[in-house]
Design a protein around this motif. Structure first.
Motif, mmCIF file in Angstrom:
data_model
loop_
_atom_site.group_PDB
_atom_site.id
_atom_site.type_symbol
_atom_site.label_atom_id
_atom_site.label_comp_id
_atom_site.label_asym_id
_atom_site.label_seq_id
_atom_site.Cartn_x
_atom_site.Cartn_y
_atom_site.Cartn_z
ATOM 1 N N THR A 690 0.854 -1.183 0.000
ATOM 2 C CA THR A 690 0.000 0.000 0.000
ATOM 3 C C THR A 690 0.889 1.232 0.000
ATOM 4 O OG1 THR A 690 -1.667 -1.197 1.280
ATOM 5 C CG2 THR A 690 -1.902 1.189 1.112
ATOM 6 N N VAL A 691 0.706 2.066 -1.008
ATOM 7 C CA VAL A 691 1.469 3.307 -1.138
ATOM 8 C C VAL A 691 0.640 4.443 -0.565
ATOM 9 C CG1 VAL A 691 2.581 4.898 -2.752
ATOM 10 C CG2 VAL A 691 2.612 2.434 -3.208
ATOM 11 N N PHE A 692 1.263 5.277 0.256
ATOM 12 C CA PHE A 692 0.607 6.457 0.809
ATOM 13 C C PHE A 692 1.354 7.704 0.342
ATOM 14 C CE2 PHE A 692 -0.763 3.191 3.777
ATOM 15 C CZ PHE A 692 -2.112 3.510 3.950
ATOM 16 N N ILE A 693 0.620 8.659 -0.208
ATOM 17 C CA ILE A 693 1.162 9.951 -0.604
ATOM 18 C C ILE A 693 0.536 10.990 0.312
ATOM 19 C CG2 ILE A 693 1.559 11.577 -2.481
ATOM 20 C CD1 ILE A 693 2.732 8.817 -2.984
ATOM 21 N N ARG A 694 1.372 11.739 0.991
ATOM 22 C CA ARG A 694 0.908 12.754 1.944
ATOM 23 C C ARG A 694 1.156 14.134 1.357
ATOM 24 N NH1 ARG A 694 3.382 13.814 7.939
ATOM 25 N NH2 ARG A 694 1.679 15.078 8.790
ATOM 26 N N ASP A 695 0.113 14.962 1.344
ATOM 27 C CA ASP A 695 0.164 16.295 0.739
ATOM 28 C C ASP A 695 -0.129 17.314 1.836
ATOM 29 O OD1 ASP A 695 0.112 18.472 -0.919
ATOM 30 O OD2 ASP A 695 -1.310 17.632 -2.354
ATOM 31 N N GLU A 696 0.762 18.304 2.003
ATOM 32 C CA GLU A 696 0.591 19.302 3.050
ATOM 33 C C GLU A 696 0.785 20.697 2.478
ATOM 34 O OE1 GLU A 696 2.232 17.836 7.139
ATOM 35 O OE2 GLU A 696 3.655 17.252 5.586
ATOM 36 N N VAL A 708 -0.915 -1.625 -4.511
ATOM 37 C CA VAL A 708 -0.012 -2.004 -5.603
ATOM 38 C C VAL A 708 0.365 -3.472 -5.450
ATOM 39 C CG1 VAL A 708 2.234 -1.606 -6.669
ATOM 40 C CG2 VAL A 708 0.922 0.330 -5.818
ATOM 41 N N ASP A 709 0.252 -4.225 -6.541
ATOM 42 C CA ASP A 709 0.739 -5.606 -6.579
ATOM 43 C C ASP A 709 2.044 -5.637 -7.358
ATOM 44 O OD1 ASP A 709 -2.601 -6.785 -6.852
ATOM 45 O OD2 ASP A 709 -1.258 -7.058 -5.146
ATOM 46 N N ILE A 710 3.088 -6.147 -6.733
ATOM 47 C CA ILE A 710 4.383 -6.309 -7.406
ATOM 48 C C ILE A 710 4.611 -7.807 -7.558
ATOM 49 C CG2 ILE A 710 6.853 -5.870 -7.270
ATOM 50 C CD1 ILE A 710 6.268 -3.376 -5.710
ATOM 51 N N GLU A 711 4.459 -8.286 -8.790
ATOM 52 C CA GLU A 711 4.436 -9.730 -9.029
ATOM 53 C C GLU A 711 5.658 -10.244 -9.763
ATOM 54 O OE1 GLU A 711 0.786 -10.202 -11.129
ATOM 55 O OE2 GLU A 711 -0.477 -9.928 -9.339
ATOM 56 N N ARG A 712 6.555 -9.343 -10.148
ATOM 57 C CA ARG A 712 7.773 -9.802 -10.831
ATOM 58 C C ARG A 712 8.943 -8.929 -10.413
ATOM 59 N NH1 ARG A 712 8.856 -5.932 -14.388
ATOM 60 N NH2 ARG A 712 7.160 -4.702 -15.299
#
Length: 737
Positions: A690-696, A708-712
């Motif tokens: 799980t990607v989190f982007i924080r905006d302030e 996000v699935d990283i399969e390779r």
């Protein structure tokens, strides 16, 4: 830690030893800036004594090509041997001539192998223009030739080559005219130039005359040339063309507005959604917003009359965008809906901001005329104030005045709406007094800083400074005018201990007993026995306590950690500011720790061993946006405290190098937080993340959650919009498969 023996053996293609090879060894981490060197003996062996650690090994031998190894690891108590097979060097020499065939001396030449970032030692052409490189391997190389006052040259050349002719040409000049719609030249200050194929601006010498601009000492290449024409007061047009400048020539060019005629005048009436006339300055844009590519663009501005009417004297066509700059407090108004088809019709603007208005009153009901909003002084004759609302969401701020407790105000704000906030009646608050004592409960702690913190600010350092006092010789402290709401008292006495106390609304005399910390020790290695020096470690604990440490030359660290608290140990190995080559990067995963008071614990740290890399690019600047990831499917945090807990737990992005060396040999410095928001997460094991982007920003904060699935194995990329630009707080995104 004792030094270890490193034997570097150099052999040729047939396996025969090569004597006389210079071997240089330097640390690949921050262990030491000291480099060791030696020369191979008759057996082809160079023997060096170095500290255990991570090294880069380089060789030089006139008859053989240079060799570089960027990942040589030496464990304690061992004797290491490195075998290097040397390839015969190939001839690489030549001479530098000008266009007339005369030699050019003092040209700096730099040679880089196309399959290797490591350049050979640069050289200069001699009085006869000749140069030679030693240690060149067979293959394709890139040659850079530079001298002030001459056109820089880049050549890709197959080796071997024994008599290369490098032709340098002088810099060029461009005499540029800007022509008005009747074909007449304009004043010479209406033109700009910038290169297409270079990241930096060229250093040119500009001469301006009544009818032209002359740009001198330009390197050859493609340029974007922009000319400006003012058809009427308050209006300007710009035209950008692409222009090829050859080497060593004086050329002429023109940016022409000949035959271009605008529409004028373009009229309208500025009104708000209710039909009320607006006053201010109307600005119109025609064409693209930036001159980043060839084309025609322009802008006009005009002040509105009392009834909202305005006249734009000359536009290139129907404006692509209209804005209105009005007096405070709602300064910028944007177009509502589309432009009217009829010239002279009403144009509806919305402010693009909302407004929160309120009053501050004294306990007797009279207005408080002097107070602060989040620390900024405000003078309000009737106690009235207003706050702009750039985004529709919840806001909070503090109102405080001398002799009163700070009042916390919370309200929902909505763009394009003016909302009234409840009246704030200031209170004197309470006096909180107590004592800081050691863990025995009897001994006072003198001259110790005590912080009074809002509970939602516990994890935030630097955004809003907490109120602080020092204890007296007996360890006693005192806070005046404390608000009657839940807050926290925090003490970080370092080696003596820590305490975090929940201050209840009716509490006024808490004793703060320090909880002793624990000693955390360990080492950081490459995953085996090789120590990594200069690795930065940070312990992030609940309550906003942080502790830092750095590994020594033996990879060891020690830190005094708050006792009895959940913490996470983060490690980062920042790249050295050496010229290339650099060693392969290493990445670490955070580890959860919790030390009992007065305990001792050992945690050894090793790099993460994953096969995938995730590149996350956000359409924003690092000044506002940050990123972290966690393994698994992690839900969106619903409170600030939950968000800070995730930040403590999450994987940090790789650190940016502060500088690097370009192919041309120029040192390039990172712009840091002003650079584009691009984040790398290396050495990730395959799986779901799980990607989190924080905006302030000053207007508040937003968080974007992306599964996000990283399969390779290999590199994966994810391109995202800035969280404030995403309509849903949790937005679907393509998986990086």
């Amino acid at each position: 830690m004792d030094e270890v023996a490193l034997a570097v053996r150099a052999v040729d293609g047939s396996g025969q030893p090569v004597p006389g090879v210079t071997v240089r060894v330097r640390r690949a981490d921050h262990g030491s800036l000291v480099a060791r060197s030696g020369t191979t003996d008759a057996a082809g062996v160079a023997r060096l004594q170095v500290m255990p650690g991570w090294y880069i090994v380089q060789t030089e031998a006139g008859a053989f090509a240079n060799v570089t190894r960027t990942d040589v690891r030496l464990a304690p108590g061992t004797e290491a041997r490195l075998d290097l097979k040397l390839e015969p060097a190939v001839p690489f020499a030549g001479h530098v001539l000008d266009a007339a065939g005369k030699p050019v001396a003092g040209v700096r030449l730099r040679l880089v192998r196309s399959d290797d970032v490591e350049p050979l030692s640069p050289t200069e052409s001699d009085a006869d223009g000749r140069f030679r490189f030693e240690g060149v391997a067979a293959g394709t190389v890139v040659l850079h030739a530079r001298k002030k006052g001459w056109n820089p040259l880049r050549l890709e050349i197959p080796t071997p080559t024994s008599e290369l002719t490098v032709m340098l040409e002088g810099l060029s000049s461009l005499r540029l005219q800007v022509l008005d719609p009747q074909g007449r030249p304009l004043l010479g200050d209406a033109a700009w130039i910038r290169p297409v194929e270079r990241e930096d601006d060229v250093e040119s010498f500009t001469e301006r005359t009544a009818e032209s601009t002359v740009f001198r000492q330009l390197p050859a290449g493609r340029y974007l040339i922009t000319g400006r024409y003012a058809p009427a007061p308050g209006c300007w047009w710009e035209r950008t063309i692409e222009f090829q400048i050859p080497s060593g020539q004086q050329v002429e060019g023109a940016v022409s507005f000949e035959g271009i005629h605008g529409i004028g005048p373009w009229r309208g009436r500025a009104v708000d959604p209710t039909g009320r006339a607006l006053g201010g300055i109307v600005r119109a844009r025609m064409g693209p917003p930036e001159a980043a590519e060839p084309g025609l663009r322009g802008a006009c501005e005009a002040r509105t009359e009392s009834d909202g009417h305005f006249v734009l004297p000359q536009v290139l066509g129907v404006p692509a965008a209209l804005t209105l700059e009005a007096p405070e407090p709602s300064k910028f108004w944007r177009l509502e809906g589309g432009l009217p088809a009829e010239n002279g019709a009403s144009v509806v603007f919305r402010s693009g901001e909302g407004l929160l208005v309120g009053r501050v009153l004294r306990p007797d009901g009279k207005p408080q005329e002097h107070f602060r909003i989040d620390g900024t002084p405000v003078q309000a004759p009737q106690g009235e104030y207003a706050r702009a609302v750039p985004l529709s969401h919840g806001y909070q701020w503090f109102l405080d005045a001398e002799g009163f407790a700070p009042a916390l105000v919370r309200s929902e704000g909505r763009v394009n709406e003016e909302l009234t906030v409840r009246d704030i009646v200031l209170e004197e608050g309470r006096t909180v007094r107590g004592r800081v004592v050691t863990d025995d409960g009897r001994t006072g702690v003198p001259m110790q800083e005590v912080e009074l913190v809002e509970t939602f600010d516990l994890e935030v350092r630097g955004q809003r400074a907490p109120q602080k006092v020092l204890t007296d010789p007996d360890g006693r402290y005192r806070f005046e005018h404390v608000a009657r709401r839940l807050q926290a008292l925090r003490v970080d006495a370092k080696l003596r201990g820590t305490v975090l106390h929940e201050l209840m609304p009716g509490e006024d005399a808490p004793e703060l007993r320090l909880v002793p910390g624990g000693e955390l020790q360990g080492s950081v290695t490459d995953g085996g026995r090789v120590p990594l020096a200069g690795v930065e470690l940070e312990v992030r604990c609940e309550g906003g306590f942080t502790v830092s440490a750095v590994t020594d030359v033996a990879g060891r660290y020690s830190a005094h950690v708050p006792g009895g608290r959940e913490c996470f140990l983060h490690a980062v190995a920042r790249p050295l500011n050496f010229p290339e080559p650099r060693s392969p990067p290493v990445s670490f995963s955070p580890q959860r720790i919790q030390l009992a008071p007065s305990s001792r614990q050992r945690i050894d740290v090793e790099p993460r061993q994953g096969l995938a890399v995730l590149h996350v690019a956000v359409n924003a600047s690092r000044e506002f946006v940050s990123a972290f990831i966690l393994p698994g499917d992690v839900p969106l945090p619903r409170t600030p405290q939950a968000l800070y807990a995730l930040i403590r737990t999450g994987f940090d992005a790789e650190p940016l190098p502060s500088s690097w060396v370009s192919e041309e040999g120029q040192v390039v410095f990172s712009s840091g937080c002003l650079s584009a928001a691009a984040f790398d997460f290396r050495h990730l094991p395959l799986g779901h993340y799980t990607v989190f982007i924080r905006d302030e920003t000053d207007g508040g904060g937003a968080v974007l959650r992306v599964p996000v699935d990283i399969e390779r194995a290999g590199a994966h990329s994810l391109s995202l919009e800035r969280p404030f630009n995403v309509s849903l707080i949790t937005a679907p995104a393509p998986n990086a498969k």
